[in-house]
Scaffold this motif. Structure first.
Motif, PDB file in Angstrom:
ATOM      1  N   THR A  34       0.825  -1.212   0.000  1.00  0.00           N
ATOM      2  CA  THR A  34       0.000   0.000   0.000  1.00  0.00           C
ATOM      3  C   THR A  34       0.859   1.261   0.000  1.00  0.00           C
ATOM      4  O   THR A  34       0.568   2.232  -0.703  1.00  0.00           O
ATOM      5  CB  THR A  34      -0.921   0.013   1.235  1.00  0.00           C
ATOM      6  OG1 THR A  34      -1.726  -1.159   1.221  1.00  0.00           O
ATOM      7  CG2 THR A  34      -1.829   1.228   1.223  1.00  0.00           C
ATOM      8  N   ARG A  56      -2.926 -13.054   0.234  1.00  0.00           N
ATOM      9  CA  ARG A  56      -3.952 -12.319   0.981  1.00  0.00           C
ATOM     10  C   ARG A  56      -5.258 -12.257   0.190  1.00  0.00           C
ATOM     11  O   ARG A  56      -6.355 -12.350   0.743  1.00  0.00           O
ATOM     12  CB  ARG A  56      -3.476 -10.903   1.261  1.00  0.00           C
ATOM     13  CG  ARG A  56      -2.385 -10.810   2.322  1.00  0.00           C
ATOM     14  CD  ARG A  56      -2.166  -9.372   2.720  1.00  0.00           C
ATOM     15  NE  ARG A  56      -3.381  -8.767   3.209  1.00  0.00           N
ATOM     16  CZ  ARG A  56      -3.733  -7.508   2.992  1.00  0.00           C
ATOM     17  NH1 ARG A  56      -2.952  -6.727   2.276  1.00  0.00           N
ATOM     18  NH2 ARG A  56      -4.853  -7.025   3.475  1.00  0.00           N
ATOM     19  N   THR A  60      -8.890 -14.408   1.424  1.00  0.00           N
ATOM     20  CA  THR A  60     -10.170 -13.862   1.875  1.00  0.00           C
ATOM     21  C   THR A  60     -11.321 -14.838   1.647  1.00  0.00           C
ATOM     22  O   THR A  60     -12.362 -14.732   2.278  1.00  0.00           O
ATOM     23  CB  THR A  60     -10.483 -12.558   1.120  1.00  0.00           C
ATOM     24  OG1 THR A  60     -10.570 -12.841  -0.287  1.00  0.00           O
ATOM     25  CG2 THR A  60      -9.402 -11.513   1.343  1.00  0.00           C
ATOM     26  N   TRP A 228     -14.889  -3.519  -2.339  1.00  0.00           N
ATOM     27  CA  TRP A 228     -13.614  -3.336  -1.633  1.00  0.00           C
ATOM     28  C   TRP A 228     -13.089  -1.919  -1.826  1.00  0.00           C
ATOM     29  O   TRP A 228     -12.570  -1.306  -0.898  1.00  0.00           O
ATOM     30  CB  TRP A 228     -12.598  -4.352  -2.151  1.00  0.00           C
ATOM     31  CG  TRP A 228     -12.731  -5.710  -1.538  1.00  0.00           C
ATOM     32  CD1 TRP A 228     -13.555  -6.055  -0.496  1.00  0.00           C
ATOM     33  CD2 TRP A 228     -12.041  -6.894  -1.923  1.00  0.00           C
ATOM     34  NE1 TRP A 228     -13.421  -7.392  -0.219  1.00  0.00           N
ATOM     35  CE2 TRP A 228     -12.493  -7.935  -1.063  1.00  0.00           C
ATOM     36  CE3 TRP A 228     -11.103  -7.194  -2.884  1.00  0.00           C
ATOM     37  CZ2 TRP A 228     -12.015  -9.236  -1.165  1.00  0.00           C
ATOM     38  CZ3 TRP A 228     -10.616  -8.485  -2.986  1.00  0.00           C
ATOM     39  CH2 TRP A 228     -11.070  -9.500  -2.129  1.00  0.00           C
ATOM     40  N   GLN A 231     -14.299   0.626   0.475  1.00  0.00           N
ATOM     41  CA  GLN A 231     -13.884   0.495   1.869  1.00  0.00           C
ATOM     42  C   GLN A 231     -12.449   0.925   2.105  1.00  0.00           C
ATOM     43  O   GLN A 231     -11.950   0.803   3.228  1.00  0.00           O
ATOM     44  CB  GLN A 231     -14.079  -0.961   2.327  1.00  0.00           C
ATOM     45  CG  GLN A 231     -15.523  -1.422   2.281  1.00  0.00           C
ATOM     46  CD  GLN A 231     -15.682  -2.873   2.678  1.00  0.00           C
ATOM     47  OE1 GLN A 231     -14.717  -3.544   2.993  1.00  0.00           O
ATOM     48  NE2 GLN A 231     -16.903  -3.368   2.660  1.00  0.00           N
ATOM     49  N   THR A 232     -11.773   1.422   1.044  1.00  0.00           N
ATOM     50  CA  THR A 232     -10.366   1.804   1.205  1.00  0.00           C
ATOM     51  C   THR A 232     -10.190   3.020   2.119  1.00  0.00           C
ATOM     52  O   THR A 232      -9.143   3.168   2.741  1.00  0.00           O
ATOM     53  CB  THR A 232      -9.738   2.118  -0.165  1.00  0.00           C
ATOM     54  OG1 THR A 232     -10.548   3.101  -0.830  1.00  0.00           O
ATOM     55  CG2 THR A 232      -9.649   0.876  -1.018  1.00  0.00           C
ATOM     56  N   ARG A 234     -11.722   3.468   4.851  1.00  0.00           N
ATOM     57  CA  ARG A 234     -11.767   2.950   6.225  1.00  0.00           C
ATOM     58  C   ARG A 234     -10.530   2.137   6.553  1.00  0.00           C
ATOM     59  O   ARG A 234      -9.991   2.225   7.662  1.00  0.00           O
ATOM     60  CB  ARG A 234     -13.030   2.090   6.388  1.00  0.00           C
ATOM     61  CG  ARG A 234     -13.205   1.498   7.760  1.00  0.00           C
ATOM     62  CD  ARG A 234     -14.540   0.788   7.869  1.00  0.00           C
ATOM     63  NE  ARG A 234     -14.700  -0.261   6.866  1.00  0.00           N
ATOM     64  CZ  ARG A 234     -14.231  -1.485   7.014  1.00  0.00           C
ATOM     65  NH1 ARG A 234     -13.571  -1.817   8.098  1.00  0.00           N
ATOM     66  NH2 ARG A 234     -14.416  -2.389   6.074  1.00  0.00           N
ATOM     67  N   ASP A 235     -10.080   1.333   5.582  1.00  0.00           N
ATOM     68  CA  ASP A 235      -8.900   0.501   5.772  1.00  0.00           C
ATOM     69  C   ASP A 235      -8.099   0.507   4.473  1.00  0.00           C
ATOM     70  O   ASP A 235      -8.509  -0.127   3.490  1.00  0.00           O
ATOM     71  CB  ASP A 235      -9.328  -0.934   6.132  1.00  0.00           C
ATOM     72  CG  ASP A 235      -8.130  -1.813   6.446  1.00  0.00           C
ATOM     73  OD1 ASP A 235      -6.980  -1.339   6.304  1.00  0.00           O
ATOM     74  OD2 ASP A 235      -8.344  -2.980   6.819  1.00  0.00           O
ATOM     75  N   PRO A 236      -6.962   1.212   4.426  1.00  0.00           N
ATOM     76  CA  PRO A 236      -6.170   1.289   3.175  1.00  0.00           C
ATOM     77  C   PRO A 236      -5.693  -0.071   2.681  1.00  0.00           C
ATOM     78  O   PRO A 236      -5.318  -0.192   1.510  1.00  0.00           O
ATOM     79  CB  PRO A 236      -4.988   2.179   3.579  1.00  0.00           C
ATOM     80  CG  PRO A 236      -5.467   2.969   4.750  1.00  0.00           C
ATOM     81  CD  PRO A 236      -6.407   2.070   5.491  1.00  0.00           C
ATOM     82  N   ALA A 237      -5.688  -1.089   3.542  1.00  0.00           N
ATOM     83  CA  ALA A 237      -5.246  -2.413   3.094  1.00  0.00           C
ATOM     84  C   ALA A 237      -6.134  -2.960   1.989  1.00  0.00           C
ATOM     85  O   ALA A 237      -5.713  -3.808   1.199  1.00  0.00           O
ATOM     86  CB  ALA A 237      -5.232  -3.373   4.279  1.00  0.00           C
ATOM     87  N   PHE A 238      -7.383  -2.487   1.927  1.00  0.00           N
ATOM     88  CA  PHE A 238      -8.279  -2.945   0.871  1.00  0.00           C
ATOM     89  C   PHE A 238      -7.785  -2.497  -0.509  1.00  0.00           C
ATOM     90  O   PHE A 238      -8.196  -3.061  -1.516  1.00  0.00           O
ATOM     91  CB  PHE A 238      -9.698  -2.416   1.103  1.00  0.00           C
ATOM     92  CG  PHE A 238     -10.500  -3.264   2.040  1.00  0.00           C
ATOM     93  CD1 PHE A 238     -11.033  -4.470   1.617  1.00  0.00           C
ATOM     94  CD2 PHE A 238     -10.723  -2.866   3.342  1.00  0.00           C
ATOM     95  CE1 PHE A 238     -11.778  -5.262   2.481  1.00  0.00           C
ATOM     96  CE2 PHE A 238     -11.460  -3.645   4.213  1.00  0.00           C
ATOM     97  CZ  PHE A 238     -11.986  -4.848   3.793  1.00  0.00           C
ATOM     98  N   GLU A 240      -4.706  -2.740  -1.680  1.00  0.00           N
ATOM     99  CA  GLU A 240      -3.890  -3.839  -2.214  1.00  0.00           C
ATOM    100  C   GLU A 240      -4.775  -4.944  -2.778  1.00  0.00           C
ATOM    101  O   GLU A 240      -4.525  -5.462  -3.874  1.00  0.00           O
ATOM    102  CB  GLU A 240      -3.024  -4.423  -1.106  1.00  0.00           C
ATOM    103  CG  GLU A 240      -1.819  -3.575  -0.721  1.00  0.00           C
ATOM    104  CD  GLU A 240      -1.026  -4.241   0.387  1.00  0.00           C
ATOM    105  OE1 GLU A 240      -0.275  -3.533   1.049  1.00  0.00           O
ATOM    106  OE2 GLU A 240      -1.169  -5.473   0.579  1.00  0.00           O
TER     107      GLU A 240
END
Length: 275
Positions: A34, A56, A60, A228, A231-232, A234-238, A240
Motif C-alpha cells: 500500500t 492475501r 479472503t 472493496w 472500503q479503502t 476505512r482501511d487502506p489495506a483494501f 492492495e
C-alpha cells in the motif's frame, strides 16, 4: 519507408500504448504494498510482493467465489446467447416469412439501446417475478443478444449457400439436422465471435448486478472489487486487495480470449461447396 506509412505506424503505436498502459500499470501495481502504491513510480515496483498480495487476496475466500460467479454468469450466459442467436439468425437468413424484415429491424433497434437503459425496466420485471437478488436475475438478461442475432443472420446469409441446403434436403436430411450439422459448422467463426463479445460484456457488466444483487456471495468480481474499493477510506489495506483482484480479473479475461482465438478463423468454410 513512405511518410504515410510512418504516420500510420505512429498512430497504431499511440493507440497500442493508450490501451496497454493501464493494463501494465495494474499488473505492476499488483506487486506493490500500500505504501509503494502512492510513494513510487507507477510503472516500477521497487519491492515486489506479488506472492504475498495473491496469498492475501485468495485468503479472503470471497474473492474466489466472485471469480467463480463471474465465470458462471459470463460462461453460461454467453453459451445460451450464442445458441439463441445462431437459431434466430439462421431462421431469419434462410426461412422467408411474413414480417421477417420488420422483425430484423426491431432486432437492429435493440443493438442501439444501451444495456444501462434497460437495467431499471429489467429490475422491475424481475421484481414482479420474485427473481431479484437471485443468481437468475443476472444470468437470464445475459442470454439475450441482439448483436448476436444480427451477426448470425449476416454470416448465415453470406456463408451458407442455398444450393447446399437444397442438396441436403434432397438427400433426406431434416431441417433440424441441416441446422445442426451444416448451419452451425459453417457459422462457427461467427458463433465464436458472438460468444466472445457476450462473454466480455457479461464479465464487465457492473450496473445490472449492482441493481439486482444484495447478497455478497452472489456478486461477480466487478461488483466485489467495487465493494472493496469503497472500503479503502476505512482501511487502506483494501487497496492492495482491489488492485491485485483487478489484475487477476484482467489476466483471466485475457487468457480466456487467447484460448478461444484458435477457433476464431475466417474462411473456415472455404471450399466446402464445389463450384
Amino acid at each position: 519507408m513512405r511518410p504515410s506509412t510512418v504516420v500510420v505506424l505512429a498512430l497504431l503505436f499511440a493507440a497500442a500504448l493508450y490501451f496497454l498502459l493501464p493494463v501494465v500499470w495494474v499488473l505492476v501495481a499488483a506487486t506493490k504494498s500500500t505504501g509503494d502504491l502512492f510513494g513510487t513510480f507507477g510503472l516500477w515496483s521497487p519491492r515486489p510482493q506479488l506472492g504475498q498480495n495473491l496469498s492475501r487476496l485468495f485468503g479472503t475466500g470471497v474473492f474466489g467465489r466472485w471469480i467463480v460467479n463471474s465465470f458462471l454468469y459470463a460462461g453460461l450466459g454467453a453459451l445460451a446467447a450464442t445458441a439463441l442467436s445462431a437459431a434466430a439468425g439462421y431462421a431469419m437468413a434462410k426461412y422467408p416469412f411474413r414480417g421477417r424484415e420488420a422483425l430484423f429491424n426491431l432486432v437492429l433497434a435493440g443493438v442501439l439501446v444501451p444495456s444501462t437503459v434497460l437495467a431499471l425496466p429489467t429490475y422491475l420485471i424481475f421484481s414482479e417475478a420474485g427473481l431479484t437478488g437471485t443468481f437468475w436475475s443476472v444470468l437470464l438478461p445475459g442470454v439475450v443478444s441482439p448483436f448476436g442475432v444480427y451477426l448470425a443472420r449476416i454470416h448465415a446469409n453470406a456463408a451458407i449457400p442455398d444450393a447446399l441446403l437444397e442438396s441436403a434436403r434432397l438427400d433426406g436430411a431434416g431441417e433440424y439436422r441441416i441446422f445442426a450439422t451444416i448451419g452451425l459448422k459453417i457459422m462457427s467463426p461467427a458463433l465464436v465471435t458472438i460468444f466472445l463479445f457476450q462473454f466480455i460484456g457479461i464479465w464487465n457488466n457492473y450496473f445490472l448486478p449492482l441493481v439486482m444483487l444484495s447478497d455478497q456471495n452472489l456478486y461477480p468480481v466487478t461488483l466485489g472489487l467495487a465493494l472493496w474499493n469503497s472500503q479503502t477510506f476505512r482501511d487502506p489495506a483494501f487497496l492492495e486487495l482491489t488492485v491485485a483482484g483487478a489484475a487477476v480479473s484482467a489476466l483471466l479475461l485475457v487468457l480466456t480470449m487467447a484460448s478461444l482465438q484458435r477457433f476464431w478463423r475466417a474462411g473456415l468454410t472455404a471450399g466446402s461447396v464445389k463450384g
